[in-house]
Design a protein around this motif. Sequence first.
Motif, mmCIF file in Angstrom:
data_model
loop_
_atom_site.group_PDB
_atom_site.id
_atom_site.type_symbol
_atom_site.label_atom_id
_atom_site.label_comp_id
_atom_site.label_asym_id
_atom_site.label_seq_id
_atom_site.Cartn_x
_atom_site.Cartn_y
_atom_site.Cartn_z
ATOM 1 N N ASP A 16 0.790 -1.239 0.000
ATOM 2 C CA ASP A 16 0.000 0.000 0.000
ATOM 3 C C ASP A 16 0.824 1.292 0.000
ATOM 4 O OD1 ASP A 16 0.465 0.867 2.780
ATOM 5 O OD2 ASP A 16 -1.006 -0.615 3.410
ATOM 6 N N GLU A 17 2.028 1.230 -0.590
ATOM 7 C CA GLU A 17 2.864 2.434 -0.695
ATOM 8 C C GLU A 17 2.766 3.091 -2.063
ATOM 9 O OE1 GLU A 17 6.847 1.557 0.494
ATOM 10 O OE2 GLU A 17 6.311 1.375 2.611
ATOM 11 N N ARG A 18 2.048 2.463 -2.982
ATOM 12 C CA ARG A 18 1.836 3.026 -4.315
ATOM 13 C C ARG A 18 0.377 2.808 -4.708
ATOM 14 N NH1 ARG A 18 6.246 4.696 -3.410
ATOM 15 N NH2 ARG A 18 8.126 4.556 -4.695
ATOM 16 N N SER A 19 -0.098 3.599 -5.620
ATOM 17 C CA SER A 19 -1.458 3.429 -6.126
ATOM 18 C C SER A 19 -1.498 2.242 -7.088
ATOM 19 C CB SER A 19 -1.913 4.693 -6.855
ATOM 20 O OG SER A 19 -1.181 4.841 -8.071
ATOM 21 N N THR A 20 -2.709 1.808 -7.417
ATOM 22 C CA THR A 20 -2.850 0.702 -8.369
ATOM 23 C C THR A 20 -2.318 1.097 -9.742
ATOM 24 O OG1 THR A 20 -5.130 1.425 -8.786
ATOM 25 C CG2 THR A 20 -4.808 -0.369 -7.202
ATOM 26 N N ALA A 21 -2.304 2.411 -10.037
ATOM 27 C CA ALA A 21 -1.754 2.876 -11.324
ATOM 28 C C ALA A 21 -0.292 2.495 -11.452
ATOM 29 C CB ALA A 21 -1.918 4.389 -11.443
ATOM 30 N N ALA A 22 0.444 2.499 -10.339
ATOM 31 C CA ALA A 22 1.860 2.121 -10.361
ATOM 32 C C ALA A 22 2.019 0.658 -10.756
ATOM 33 C CB ALA A 22 2.488 2.369 -8.991
ATOM 34 N N ILE A 23 1.101 -0.183 -10.283
ATOM 35 C CA ILE A 23 1.136 -1.613 -10.637
ATOM 36 C C ILE A 23 0.798 -1.794 -12.108
ATOM 37 C CG2 ILE A 23 0.091 -3.873 -10.191
ATOM 38 C CD1 ILE A 23 -0.388 -2.918 -7.308
ATOM 39 N N LYS A 28 2.633 -3.281 -17.483
ATOM 40 C CA LYS A 28 2.636 -2.873 -18.893
ATOM 41 C C LYS A 28 4.047 -2.548 -19.378
ATOM 42 C CE LYS A 28 0.030 0.085 -22.049
ATOM 43 N NZ LYS A 28 -0.535 -1.023 -22.842
ATOM 44 N N GLY A 29 4.949 -2.243 -18.422
ATOM 45 C CA GLY A 29 6.334 -1.956 -18.788
ATOM 46 C C GLY A 29 6.563 -0.518 -19.185
ATOM 47 N N HIS A 51 2.898 -7.921 -19.592
ATOM 48 C CA HIS A 51 1.715 -7.803 -20.453
ATOM 49 C C HIS A 51 1.688 -6.392 -21.043
ATOM 50 C CE1 HIS A 51 -2.012 -8.293 -22.325
ATOM 51 N NE2 HIS A 51 -2.647 -9.031 -21.426
ATOM 52 N N GLN A 52 2.439 -6.216 -22.116
ATOM 53 C CA GLN A 52 2.609 -4.891 -22.713
ATOM 54 C C GLN A 52 1.350 -4.397 -23.423
ATOM 55 O OE1 GLN A 52 6.334 -4.889 -24.984
ATOM 56 N NE2 GLN A 52 7.193 -6.321 -23.495
ATOM 57 N N GLN A 53 0.387 -5.295 -23.690
ATOM 58 C CA GLN A 53 -0.866 -4.894 -24.339
ATOM 59 C C GLN A 53 -1.987 -4.683 -23.319
ATOM 60 O OE1 GLN A 53 0.862 -7.820 -25.601
ATOM 61 N NE2 GLN A 53 1.975 -6.311 -26.830
ATOM 62 N N LEU A 54 -1.671 -4.755 -22.059
ATOM 63 C CA LEU A 54 -2.680 -4.598 -21.009
ATOM 64 C C LEU A 54 -3.335 -3.222 -21.094
ATOM 65 C CD1 LEU A 54 -3.969 -5.766 -18.397
ATOM 66 C CD2 LEU A 54 -2.067 -4.746 -17.137
ATOM 67 N N THR A 55 -4.658 -3.199 -21.015
ATOM 68 C CA THR A 55 -5.378 -1.924 -21.044
ATOM 69 C C THR A 55 -5.772 -1.523 -19.633
ATOM 70 O OG1 THR A 55 -7.570 -2.939 -21.287
ATOM 71 C CG2 THR A 55 -6.327 -2.495 -23.314
ATOM 72 N N LYS A 56 -5.926 -0.219 -19.440
ATOM 73 C CA LYS A 56 -6.321 0.290 -18.117
ATOM 74 C C LYS A 56 -7.709 -0.224 -17.745
ATOM 75 C CE LYS A 56 -5.103 3.105 -14.709
ATOM 76 N NZ LYS A 56 -6.227 2.994 -13.787
ATOM 77 N N GLN A 57 -8.574 -0.346 -18.718
ATOM 78 C CA GLN A 57 -9.930 -0.822 -18.469
ATOM 79 C C GLN A 57 -9.912 -2.255 -17.915
ATOM 80 O OE1 GLN A 57 -12.373 -1.124 -21.989
ATOM 81 N NE2 GLN A 57 -14.286 -1.165 -20.829
ATOM 82 N N THR A 58 -9.107 -3.123 -18.543
ATOM 83 C CA THR A 58 -8.991 -4.507 -18.085
ATOM 84 C C THR A 58 -8.395 -4.573 -16.691
ATOM 85 O OG1 THR A 58 -8.743 -5.322 -20.348
ATOM 86 C CG2 THR A 58 -7.950 -6.751 -18.581
#
Length: 354
Positions: A16-23, A28-29, A51-58
């Motif tokens: 819990d030291e970073r937001s989920t956006a950091a993950i 995604k790299g 997973h370089q094609q990972l979307t934020k929505q997914t």
Amino acid sequence: MLFSGIVLKCCLHINDERSTAAIFHLLKGKRSIQTVQDTHIYHLDHLYGIHQQLTKQTFDRKIKELHHQDLLIPKSSTKNIYKPTDKAKKWIENNKGNLPMNRFQGLKYYESGKIFYQRLLLLIQTLTNSKMHHLNFIPVIDNRSVENWVREAYKQIKPDENKVLSKLHEELHSLLVHFSDKEASLFVNKLTGFKTYGMSIQQLAMMYKMDAIDIQLLLTSMIHYILNVITKEHARYPWMAFIANHIKDNHFMTKSAQKTYHLLNKEKFSIEQIAKRRRLKENTICDHIVEIALNDNHFPIEYYVEKNTFEEILNAIKQTNSLKLKHIKEKVNDDISYFQIRLTLAQFKTRLNR
């Protein structure tokens, strides 16, 4: 299941030291100093860019799903920070047999893994069609550099194509023995041969009753594992090593940081001099230096962080049990900068005991 396990594992490491956006950026790299530094200091380099094609929505949908399953709980409603529950830790332990996360080598094979796999797929398609005297086929890979490599490789192999194809089959069979029957079958189903096209990710997902994203991640883990084996045992797998040969490994330093590195290393310029020379802010040059330290294990940190300052930063990390800059800064003298803290974390990432 695999994607769920990976997200939970990242949340456990980051604590819990970073937001989920950091993950999301890590998986995604994203090529940023913050993301690459997070990758190192939280010991998640094996999952970087898997997973370089990972979307934020997914990704966001997965976070919500894990929250609804009581595997993640929000720490803050505004910063999008989630913490794994005790149930999540038990879930990972109970499912560890189905979570081959130790196979991933994301940072190491960030680019070479994809290129190796594309070469393998197209070379097998080419050789199996050539064997049947059928060269008018649609390539399964649409990548000019990979197509050029296969074209040159085929010229070398053509006189002994049947022998090479047989050897490739033997080597691939020997490598797939390392996996479960289901995994090996899945990998083979993706291959394209004479008049047979490999199955798509969606087709594989339907056939094996798995999520498409788990199929993609599972294949990536297998590719990384195979690359690791043939790198260590190239004499045993000469043709697989041939496919992997001369793939330029990714260097995680931006072009701008490389220019700064040159001025530091060759010209011995100071931060202020480099900033003036390059017409950049000094903070930007400091960012570059942190990036350089992440890539150079022999970086002379003592130029910027004196020994007693370094020790004070380490003590602060132990006291706070945190890698969050704000928490560390609160425990050190006011004259110690965020830059010195970041540099210490970057250069000595493997020696920090949390």
